[in-house]
Design an enzyme around this catalytic site. Sequence first.
Site, mmCIF file in Angstrom:
data_model
loop_
_atom_site.group_PDB
_atom_site.id
_atom_site.type_symbol
_atom_site.label_atom_id
_atom_site.label_comp_id
_atom_site.label_asym_id
_atom_site.label_seq_id
_atom_site.Cartn_x
_atom_site.Cartn_y
_atom_site.Cartn_z
ATOM 1 N N ASN A 8 0.857 -1.191 0.000
ATOM 2 C CA ASN A 8 0.000 0.000 0.000
ATOM 3 C C ASN A 8 0.898 1.248 0.000
ATOM 4 O OD1 ASN A 8 -1.399 2.293 1.086
ATOM 5 N ND2 ASN A 8 -3.083 0.947 1.616
ATOM 6 N N HIS A 11 0.947 6.375 1.552
ATOM 7 C CA HIS A 11 1.717 7.382 2.277
ATOM 8 C C HIS A 11 2.871 7.973 1.469
ATOM 9 C CE1 HIS A 11 -1.025 7.090 5.448
ATOM 10 N NE2 HIS A 11 -0.792 5.808 5.644
ATOM 11 N N HIS A 44 -5.666 3.436 -1.554
ATOM 12 C CA HIS A 44 -6.992 3.732 -1.003
ATOM 13 C C HIS A 44 -7.410 5.108 -1.509
ATOM 14 C CE1 HIS A 44 -9.693 3.762 2.882
ATOM 15 N NE2 HIS A 44 -10.333 4.191 1.816
ATOM 16 N N ARG A 46 -9.675 7.812 -1.011
ATOM 17 C CA ARG A 46 -10.618 8.309 -0.007
ATOM 18 C C ARG A 46 -11.478 9.420 -0.574
ATOM 19 N NH1 ARG A 46 -10.388 7.317 5.256
ATOM 20 N NH2 ARG A 46 -8.890 5.737 5.916
ATOM 21 N N ARG A 50 -7.182 12.769 0.368
ATOM 22 C CA ARG A 50 -6.094 13.419 1.124
ATOM 23 C C ARG A 50 -4.712 12.875 0.777
ATOM 24 N NH1 ARG A 50 -8.390 10.784 6.438
ATOM 25 N NH2 ARG A 50 -7.055 8.971 6.668
ATOM 26 N N GLU A 71 -8.597 0.214 -2.954
ATOM 27 C CA GLU A 71 -9.485 0.214 -1.780
ATOM 28 C C GLU A 71 -10.371 1.446 -1.866
ATOM 29 O OE1 GLU A 71 -7.060 0.536 1.669
ATOM 30 O OE2 GLU A 71 -6.175 -1.423 1.421
ATOM 31 N N THR A 102 -8.407 3.318 8.296
ATOM 32 C CA THR A 102 -9.586 2.444 8.378
ATOM 33 C C THR A 102 -9.645 1.847 9.787
ATOM 34 O OG1 THR A 102 -9.084 1.892 6.096
ATOM 35 C CG2 THR A 102 -10.772 0.572 7.167
ATOM 36 N N GLU A 153 -10.806 -9.724 2.754
ATOM 37 C CA GLU A 153 -9.580 -9.299 3.423
ATOM 38 C C GLU A 153 -9.888 -9.246 4.913
ATOM 39 O OE1 GLU A 153 -7.336 -5.979 1.922
ATOM 40 O OE2 GLU A 153 -6.356 -5.672 3.868
ATOM 41 N N HIS A 193 -3.735 -4.752 7.770
ATOM 42 C CA HIS A 193 -3.917 -3.626 8.688
ATOM 43 C C HIS A 193 -3.008 -3.774 9.910
ATOM 44 C CE1 HIS A 193 -6.035 0.071 9.704
ATOM 45 N NE2 HIS A 193 -5.578 -0.234 10.893
HETATM 46 N N1 PXP Z 1 -5.882 -3.236 4.177
HETATM 47 C C1 PXP Z 1 -6.854 -2.300 4.289
HETATM 48 C C2 PXP Z 1 -8.240 -2.664 3.871
HETATM 49 C C3 PXP Z 1 -6.572 -1.005 4.749
HETATM 50 O O1 PXP Z 1 -7.556 -0.086 4.840
HETATM 51 C C4 PXP Z 1 -5.234 -0.685 5.083
HETATM 52 C C5 PXP Z 1 -4.916 0.701 5.548
HETATM 53 O O2 PXP Z 1 -5.096 1.599 4.483
HETATM 54 C C6 PXP Z 1 -4.257 -1.673 4.919
HETATM 55 C C7 PXP Z 1 -4.606 -2.944 4.494
HETATM 56 C C8 PXP Z 1 -2.816 -1.406 5.209
HETATM 57 O O3 PXP Z 1 -2.658 -1.122 6.573
HETATM 58 P P1 PXP Z 1 -1.257 -0.623 7.093
HETATM 59 O O4 PXP Z 1 -0.973 0.685 6.426
HETATM 60 O O5 PXP Z 1 -1.481 -0.507 8.566
HETATM 61 O O6 PXP Z 1 -0.244 -1.668 6.730
#
Ligand code: PXP
Length: 238
Positions: A8, A11, A44, A46, A50, A71, A102, A153, A193
């Site tokens: 992901n 960031h 993701h 949003r 952001r 996402e 999330t 997931e 997550h």
């Molecule tokens: N899976 C989902 C559905 C999420 O919403 C997130 C956070 O955006 C992640 C995985 C990744 O989480 P993390 O950034 O804590 O590794």
Amino acid sequence: MSLKLGVNIDHVATLRQARQEPFPDPVDAAAVCLSTGADYIVVHLRKDARHINEKDVSSLCKHFPGKIHLECSSEPTMEKAALKYKPFSVCIVPEKPGEVTTTGGLKFTPAVVKRLHQMIDHLHKKHILVSLFISPDAASVRTAAKLGADIVELCTKAYSEASSAASCRAELQNLALSTLLANELGLKVHAGHGLDYHNVLAVADIGGITCMNIGFSIVTRALFAGLPTAVTEMKGLL
Ligand code: PXP
């Protein structure tokens, strides 16, 4: 067979937005991740855009067909974006205004179930695989299967935040039992997550999970070790 890794890169875009510059570009980050061990790129989109915005989703889907796992919430505007850019797969997540990240899996109220039915149908008509982000419990797994999702997931937030060895074991058991049930019902299983270089190992040991979706720990590790090393190290643990 090693587990697949979805990185992901939200960031990377957070950093870009901090200065409103065109860099760092998530497309560049995706190219590095995919060439150093990532199997998928997760972003993701949003409602407040952001970090990742629609232009990013469009560019990423164009540059990396078959590799983008989007996402988003079940809001009609998000569905519209998904149908327009056609990522490989979409994970529908709950989204609350103002949340830092999330906060958990989907709550299957009758209204949510009705909306998910429509959205899954629309995504499937465009040949987009559908994942539902759910809590690791039997009722959520069964509902996801009834809705015709391809993937669940499992939310690892409770596991990653467990404050004692006993609660950690209990959360791992929830993940393992949910994985077993989901596989029995014909669903593929992802997990994500709050996973990092330490806590990912016990989840990776649960047979039946096909992909880990990990963001924050990899992007923050990249600040010190570089993105190729951060991705390679995580893939090595899977
Ligand atoms: N899976 C989902 C559905 C999420 O919403 C997130 C956070 O955006 C992640 C995985 C990744 O989480 P993390 O950034 O804590 O590794």
